[in-house]
Design an enzyme around this catalytic site. Structure first.
Site, short mmCIF file in Angstrom:
data_model
loop_
_atom_site.label_atom_id
_atom_site.label_comp_id
_atom_site.label_asym_id
_atom_site.label_seq_id
_atom_site.Cartn_x
_atom_site.Cartn_y
_atom_site.Cartn_z
N HIS A 452 29.34 22.56 -45.32
CA HIS A 452 28.87 22.28 -43.96
C HIS A 452 30.03 22.28 -42.98
O HIS A 452 29.91 22.78 -41.84
CB HIS A 452 28.13 20.94 -43.92
CG HIS A 452 27.71 20.54 -42.53
ND1 HIS A 452 26.66 21.13 -41.87
CD2 HIS A 452 28.24 19.65 -41.66
CE1 HIS A 452 26.55 20.61 -40.67
NE2 HIS A 452 27.49 19.70 -40.53
N GLU A 688 28.17 43.60 -58.75
CA GLU A 688 28.70 42.24 -58.84
C GLU A 688 29.35 41.95 -60.17
O GLU A 688 30.03 40.93 -60.32
CB GLU A 688 27.57 41.22 -58.62
CG GLU A 688 26.87 41.35 -57.29
CD GLU A 688 25.62 40.48 -57.23
OE1 GLU A 688 25.74 39.33 -56.75
OE2 GLU A 688 24.56 40.94 -57.68
N CYS A 759 29.27 43.34 -49.09
CA CYS A 759 28.64 42.21 -48.40
C CYS A 759 29.25 40.87 -48.80
O CYS A 759 28.71 39.82 -48.50
CB CYS A 759 27.14 42.19 -48.66
SG CYS A 759 26.69 42.05 -50.41
#
Length: 821
Positions: A452, A688, A759
């Site tokens: 956060h 990946e 990405c």
């Protein structure tokens, strides 16, 4: 066992500051041959990032671990300061035990120190004793032999006062010794009860002479008078240590920002770069008070009503906070508090808490245990974004708990002046009331690049460093510091030239950012005309709208797993269709790549009944789960193909490791498409895992495009968990091994006439973006705040230069070499 003798103990010293005391005890270690003089600076540097005061008047200053090569042999020294030296605030250290340890030989002394600490009478005796043998005995368990008789001064004497700002340290002491050795006379230097040979550097340093101290020089020999005259004059002149002019601040920015490091600082903390930028200002610690909850059962109905009243009060509080934040900082910043209000409506939380109440527990204790259990489950998740939800749940849990305990609403975080805010981690409630004008940057001991704190920092345009370690929490309020959000470092007590450099860099950054924003909707074309698509990574429809406004050319990754979280059942085909259709409409014909469900045993979604696995990174996740659960996969594919009727979208499969994985997924997709009579769409796959990159030449004919997920690819290639507290900093996507995987993927794709995008997080790094384009990557999907910056960065470069840069990167030996290019 350490060999401590009375030569390592200095009695009756005085020190006006902590620094002065450390320099004195360090001088004893130097004189005894334990350390090189530079280690004293390391001891001071350690003090800037850690508190070495043990308590009861005892401190144990020691150097930083990375400077152990400056230790000649392990040893300790003791400085007795009867009146005490100010240490931290009101604390005064009277017994300073300097430690120089290459390994663990000093542990026995520390054990004895802990016993001494508990004996107030013994501490008092050691701090006032006139016999060094008492201190040696207390720390070693053995009393040393009596000291040699007091050394007398010579008959010819002269008193001098040391005016050097930092006392008689290595440089002025060397000048004194060199001058003394030019005379035939024997020379002695007295400081209090201690006498040193004036021609011995170690002996002089052992005296621990500080600024303002009076020394008695004495000499004996044929040129004794001339020697004393010359030495007295040299001391008065500062022993060659006049004030040096500080170098002027640079007139231009010193090259690429990540290459810059300060010239002179007291210490440095290394963390993870979470939000780019530079800040200079004082440190301010934010420490939350833990809420103490006792289990005090009451009437079950009364306790249940208390829970409901507290939930209602917290919900009302959240709605008010959301409205205030929306007015001050925008609706996107307020969304987190509306999400918190939704968490309070979670029936599972309520059922578990009520069950505990009716098992005979108090409401506050029952709520705390339910939240703690859920948070622990979330913290185990391998996906950093999902694990970050633990902070949200813990935060909203604390809000309710305050009402249950009668403490009222969450307190505001008041700062009063612009500061660099330091905390273990920051919750949404902590940041809700932050005044952007009062916060220069954020630094947390915990967290990661998806925490956060990182998200808030990027949204507020603040530099941020996370995972800086527990030493960050020991920093004193008011400590001046430079926060480098590019390199992930916090520099303590920088010099004036460094501060001036930061000011110049900040001005340059502001100009760059303003230019980037002004041109964000223009293509990312290099100066020689090579165009790169810069897209954005998104989770929801609202994110897509923000991406378009930020200048994104499209969406390179929509993570659909967020549709499955924070609910009690899987989204229906109709719900998903509406979400995807809205996304297509928002993008207005721009490229849109939607990734099918990437969730697995590591992501504990209760209603999916997915068994927990010992190593979820190697288990049933991504496409493997989709193929094993057609009840999840097929409704999603139907929703995607229906949405494709409203505008362009591409489908991308996650965690493809084998050709069989890909062919099975394509077969299911084609069957669903045929059943719906829907138009064909482009199908791509994530790269990946190493097998996908190595076998890219076999995969390329089967897909329309590749998208490299560098976050997962990096941890699989390097065998490093990117969330591991010790390994996260090494799991760098710019490691040549990872870059070579990407390069081989590009080569295979181009041979088949296909394109490659990236990405992962490295695409948002301007240096990473430059290297990726040089490798032949044609699409970069980045975080929304990075769109304008990456575009602007690429416009200032040439494609041929980027290709050369990429080849140099592939030839490097590690990520540090790549980042130094």
């Amino acid at each position: 066992m350490l060999d401590l003798t009375t030569a390592g103990v200095r009695l009756g010293a005085s020190a006006a500051s902590k620094e002065e005391a450390i320099r004195q005890v360090g001088a004893i270690l130097v004189a005894n041959g334990n350390i090189q003089p530079a280690y004293v600076e390391s001891m001071l540097g350690r003090e800037a990032i850690a508190n070495t005061y043990l308590g009861n008047g005892i401190a144990i200053p020691h150097g930083k671990p990375e400077d152990r090569e400056l230790i000649a042999r392990t040893g300790i020294a003791v400085l007795q300061v009867p009146a005490g030296a100010p240490w931290n605030g009101a604390e005064r250290a009277r017994l300073i035990v300097g430690i120089a340890a290459r390994s663990d030989e000093h542990i026995d002394v520390l054990r004895r120190l802990t016993r001494v600490l508990g004996d107030a009478a013994l501490v008092e005796r050691l701090c006032s004793t006139g016999d060094a043998a008492d201190i040696v005995e207390a720390l070693t368990g053995a009393r040393p032999a009596p000291a040699s008789p007091r050394i007398p001064d010579y008959a010819l004497q002269r008193e001098v006062t040391i005016s050097n700002p930092t006392g008689l340290h290595a440089r002025p002491a060397t000048a004194f010794v060199e001058l003394a050795r030019g005379f035939r006379a024997d020379i002695r230097v007295r400081h209090g009860e201690e006498v040193a040979d004036g021609k011995s550097l170690l002996a002089l340093l052992q005296l621990g002479v500080t600024t303002g101290a009076t020394l008695r020089l004495s000499a004996q020999g044929p040129d004794a008078s001339a020697a004393l005259d010359a030495l007295a004059a040299a001391v008065a002149a500062g022993l060659g240590e006049g004030e040096e002019p500080e170098p002027p601040a640079p007139a231009v920015l010193p090259g690429y920002r990540r290459d810059w490091t300060p010239r002179s600082v007291a210490g440095r903390l290394d963390g993870i770069a979470a939000a780019e930028g530079l800040a200079y200002g004082p440190i301010r610690q934010h420490r939350r008070r833990a809420l103490e909850v006792a289990d005090t059962p009451g009437d079950r109905v009364t306790e249940a009503e208390a829970l409901q009243h507290s939930l209602d009060a917290a919900t009302a509080e959240l709605e008010r906070v959301a409205a205030e934040v929306s007015t001050r900082l925008g609706s996107s910043r307020a969304a987190i508090f509306r999400a918190h209000a939704e968490l309070l409506a979670d029936q599972g939380l309520l059922r578990e808490t009520i069950a505990r109440i009716f098992d005979g527990h108090g409401a506050a204790w029952a709520w705390q245990e339910t939240i703690r259990e859920r948070v622990a489950q979330l913290e185990k998740l391998d996906d950093p974004v999902l694990a970050g939800r633990a902070v949200d749940l813990s935060d909203v849990g604390q809000r309710v708990l305050r009402h249950l305990l009668g403490l009222g609403e969450m307190p505001h975080l008041a700062l009063g002046e612009p500061v660099i805010l330091v905390a273990d981690d920051l919750t949404p409630s902590d940041t809700a009331t932050l005044d952007p004008d009062q916060v220069l940057g954020l630094c947390t001991a915990l967290g990661g690049p998806t925490s956060h704190t990182a998200i808030i920092a990027r949204s507020m345009g603040l530099p941020a460093v996370v995972a800086a370690g527990p030493a960050a929490l020991e920093l004193a309020d008011g400590t001046p510091a430079i926060l480098d959000g590019f390199a992930g470092r916090l520099y303590l007590r920088p010099s004036e030239p460094d501060i001036a450099t930061v000011r110049a860099l900040q001005q340059g950054l502001s100009q760059e950012q303003a230019e980037a924003q002004a041109t964000r909707h223009l293509p990312a074309a290099t100066s020689d005309g090579h165009v790169v698509e810069v897209a954005a990574n998104v989770n929801r429809v609202a994110d897509a709208a923000r991406a378009v406004e930020a200048g994104a050319d499209g969406v390179g990754l929509m993570r659909t797993e967020f549709l499955y979280l924070e609910r009690d059942s899987a989204p229906s085909e109709e719900e998903q269709y509406e979400a995807y259709r809205a996304m297509v409409a928002t993008m207005g014909g721009r490229p849109l790549i939607i990734r099918t469900l990437d969730i697995g045993g590591d992501k504990e979604v209760p209603y999916l009944d997915i068994p927990r696995e010992d190593n979820s990174f190697l288990g049933i996740r991504g496409i493997r789960l989709c193929l094993a659960r057609p009840d999840l996969f097929e409704p999603q594919l139907r929703a995607l193909y229906r949405a494709a009727g409203h505008g362009p979208l591409k489908i991308m499969f996650p965690m493809i490791a084998t050709l069989d994985d890909l062919r099975q997924a394509k077969a299911v997709a084609e069957r669903v498409r045929a059943e719906l009579g829907a138009p064909a769409v482009e199908i791509g796959m994530m790269v990946e895992v190493p097998s996908a990159a190595i076998m890219a030449d076999q995969f390329a004919p089967e897909v329309d495009f590749f998208s490299v997920g560098t976050n997962d690819l990096t941890q699989y290639v390097l065998a490093m968990d990117r969330l591991h507290p010790q390994l996260a900093k090494q799991a760098d996507a710019l490691h040549p091994a990872v870059l070579r995987m990407i390069a081989s993927t590009v080569t295979a794709a181009e041979a088949a006439g296909k394109w490659v995008g990236v990405c992962g997080g490295v695409a948002s790094d301007p240096l990473g973006a430059a290297i990726l384009v040089g490798l032949g990557v044609r699409e970069l999907s980045v975080s929304i705040p990075s769109v304008a910056t990456v575009k602007a960065h690429l416009r200032g470069l040439r494609a041929d230069e980027l290709r050369a840069l990429a080849q140099r990167a592939l030839a490097c030996r590690d990520a540090q070499e790549v980042r130094a290019l």
